[in-house]
Design a protein around this motif. Structure first.
Motif, short mmCIF file in Angstrom:
data_model
loop_
_atom_site.label_atom_id
_atom_site.label_comp_id
_atom_site.label_asym_id
_atom_site.label_seq_id
_atom_site.Cartn_x
_atom_site.Cartn_y
_atom_site.Cartn_z
N UNK A 1 30.04 46.98 -63.85
CA UNK A 1 30.21 47.80 -65.05
C UNK A 1 29.97 46.94 -66.29
N UNK A 3 27.91 47.86 -68.91
CA UNK A 3 27.72 48.60 -70.16
C UNK A 3 29.08 48.94 -70.77
N UNK A 4 29.11 49.24 -72.10
CA UNK A 4 30.39 49.57 -72.73
C UNK A 4 31.13 50.67 -71.98
N UNK A 5 32.43 50.50 -71.89
CA UNK A 5 33.25 51.40 -71.08
C UNK A 5 33.75 52.56 -71.94
N UNK A 6 33.55 53.76 -71.45
CA UNK A 6 33.97 54.93 -72.23
C UNK A 6 35.45 55.22 -71.95
N UNK A 7 36.27 54.33 -72.47
CA UNK A 7 37.70 54.37 -72.14
C UNK A 7 38.36 55.67 -72.59
N UNK B 94 31.96 50.68 -57.53
CA UNK B 94 31.94 51.95 -58.29
C UNK B 94 31.19 51.78 -59.60
N UNK B 96 30.59 53.21 -63.57
CA UNK B 96 31.59 53.54 -64.57
C UNK B 96 32.07 54.99 -64.48
N UNK B 100 35.95 56.16 -63.74
CA UNK B 100 36.76 57.03 -64.62
C UNK B 100 37.24 58.25 -63.85
N UNK B 122 41.13 48.01 -66.30
CA UNK B 122 40.61 48.37 -67.63
C UNK B 122 41.30 47.52 -68.69
N UNK B 125 39.76 44.32 -69.50
CA UNK B 125 38.58 44.34 -70.38
C UNK B 125 39.00 44.19 -71.85
N UNK B 136 33.01 46.29 -78.80
CA UNK B 136 31.83 45.89 -78.03
C UNK B 136 31.95 46.27 -76.55
N UNK B 137 33.18 46.33 -76.04
CA UNK B 137 33.32 46.62 -74.61
C UNK B 137 33.68 48.08 -74.32
N UNK B 138 34.01 48.82 -75.38
CA UNK B 138 34.29 50.24 -75.13
C UNK B 138 33.33 51.09 -75.96
N UNK B 139 33.10 52.30 -75.49
CA UNK B 139 32.26 53.22 -76.25
C UNK B 139 33.17 54.27 -76.84
#
Lengths: 324, 203
Positions: A1, A3-7, B94, B96, B100, B122, B125, B136-139
């Protein structure tokens, strides 16, 4: 994973779980990213905080937020900007360490209050310690800080006050706002009785000339009593110590009274002297978060078997009693 | 399969959002507190409808449960460094989206061990990062994405209600055998699901 994580695609319940693994500074940082995060944190996390105005710090466990004046930022240059109080205020910040965030304000007093207000709401916090020991903090800011905390609680573990700007009425009002359970410390001169209740286990008053025997008797439930610059007389002290001797101060572990009106040959309990000139020993005990030391005391055993060390220093006018 | 889950040999049929069904052992399913609250004592008449999650997600979740059937009772989060090779592979393979979905499903099914491991992963991170580094690590989702998510959550809440109704229906059928306990159980189930429903709708 990678790419940026869509938390924020996680459900609120799942996000709550994630946030349980983060410390207060990390939670503060993530709250800056999203209103949803802010709402979840304030609905979940409940930290106890310690507030100390003299250092401008608000501490949660070992994590501290410190409000400082801009004049200090040359020492630790800002590395970012954060927003406070519903995005209405912003300030430069710098990490002193991973546990300490410095926040710079034009006025450190207003800044301190702003940070406090922000964090109180973010973490839905109650305050365990309130130290209003910044002597020059304007009274209206001190009072609004007290109001902010008082809105969430009526009891507090520890309260310490020292101010050159607040009136007797202000101080009295502040102390009367809370039931102080552990420690009350007042570093303030009062020209008259400020009408303060003594509900805590430990009481320290640096300028206690207004304290009478009546006040002292209202501290009989205390574990630690420390009064400096007192005007208590030989009769007052004899009366109080006899009360202790008859078991009326069941919790008392340590007493220190410094009074300049005590006579040089003050004695009590029929003891010939209150200073052991032969065995110059000293004793130390950890009580209510302090470690008082008693030098060259004599031993006294009550009828009920309780043993105490007692010492009177005729030069300083210090009476000390330590229950062993 | 619809009998009360008194032994690990019992298999249950799980129904996914696609309408597909597949078997899960009673032992694996019992790691779900949601299942325990709804079906453990009263059984299920027909497939258990976890229809707010797709087959791939549910299979992944129950793969984990099947694997950890013989592990000691869950006693709080484990440091990621202490995870077994199997656990690490399970998480690492898995993507992303699946991750989720698995967290959300695991959270709904209230599988403590899996939820905790995923969430700790999570949190790692984000740990030690400031706001700029976190971004930078979350959208951050757009307004449209949030709106779409809201609709999905509403749909899930409706599905959760359906599951509760099904559990209640089943309970009513077994009522003559264990009248009082079942009624209490159904009430507990309804309360729990109402809470879940509320928590989804409040997002």
């Amino acid at each position: 994973m990678n790419q940026p994580f869509t938390i924020f695609f996680l459900s609120s319940v799942a996000l709550r779980h994630v946030f349980q693994f983060l410390n207060p500074i990390e939670l503060f940082e993530i709250s800056q990213c999203s209103r949803k995060a802010t709402n979840i944190i304030s609905g979940t996390k409940r930290f106890e905080m310690s507030v100390e105005s003299s250092s401008g710090s608000i501490v949660f466990n070992n994590y501290s937020f410190m409000a400082l004046g801009r004049n200090r930022q040359a020492e630790y240059p800002p590395t970012g900007i954060r927003v406070f109080d519903g995005n209405t205020e912003s300030a430069d910040v710098c990490y002193l360490s991973e546990n300490e965030l410095l926040i710079y304000w034009d006025c450190p007093y207003i800044g301190f209050k702003t940070v406090l207000s922000h964090l109180v709401h973010l973490f839905n916090s109650t305050t365990s310690h309130l130290g209003l020991k910044n002597v020059s903090m304007p009274p209206h800011i001190c009072l609004s800080i007290v109001e902010l905390i008082r809105n969430r609680q009526t009891e507090i573990d520890s309260l310490a006050i020292s101010s050159t700007t607040m009136s007797v009425e202000d101080i009295s009002r502040i102390v009367n706002q809370f039931k102080v359970s552990e420690s009350l410390e007042i570093y303030q001169y009062f020209p008259s009785d400020p009408n303060i209740p003594f509900t805590s286990k430990s009481v320290y008053i640096s300028s206690s000339s207004w304290i009478t025997l009546k006040h002292l008797n209202s501290m009989k439930h205390c574990t630690v009593i420390r009064l400096r610059e007192s005007t208590l007389t030989d009769e007052d002290m004899t009366s109080f110590l006899e009360s202790w001797n008859s078991g009326e101060c069941p919790n008392l572990q340590y007493l220190l009274i410094r009074s300049n009106v005590l006579s040089k040959n003050f004695k009590v309990f029929g003891l010939p002297s209150l200073q052991d000139e032969v065995n110059k020993q000293w004793f130390e005990k950890r009580i209510c978060g302090i470690s008082p030391i008693i030098y060259c005391p004599v031993e006294y055993k009550r009828d009920d078997g309780v043993v105490a060390k007692i010492h009177f220093d005729k030069n300083d006018g210090d009476i000390q009693l330590m229950v062993m | 399969m619809t009998s009360p889950a008194s032994s690990s040999e019992v298999k249950y049929l799980i129904e996914s959002s696609e309408g597909n069904t597949f078997d899960v052992s009673g032992a694996a399913l019992r790691q779900s507190n949601t299942f325990n609250a709804m079906f453990l004592n009263i059984g299920a008449d027909g497939p258990i409808p976890f229809t707010d999650y797709n087959e791939a997600t549910l299979k992944k979740v129950f793969e984990y449960c099947e694997h950890s059937v013989n592990e000691e009772n869950y006693s709080g989060p484990k440091h990621q460094d202490d995870l077994s090779k199997w656990d690490l592979n399970f998480f690492n393979e898995m993507d992303q989206k699946m991750f989720i979905d698995v967290i959300n499903a695991s959270n709904f099914l209230d599988i403590e061990r899996l939820t905790s491991y995923c969430c700790e992963r999570i949190a790692r991170m984000l740990r030690g990062k400031n706001t700029q580094e976190m971004i930078k690590v979350i959208t951050l989702p757009t307004a449209e994405e949030l709106e779409a998510k809201q609709k999905v959550e509403e749909k899930k809440a409706a599905a959760a209600k359906k599951v509760a109704e099904k559990a209640a229906e089943t309970a009513e059928k077994t009522e003559t055998l264990e009248e009082l306990p079942v009624q209490q159980l159904v009430q507990t189930t309804r309360n729990k699901l109402t809470r879940k429903y509320l928590s989804f709708s409040n997002e």
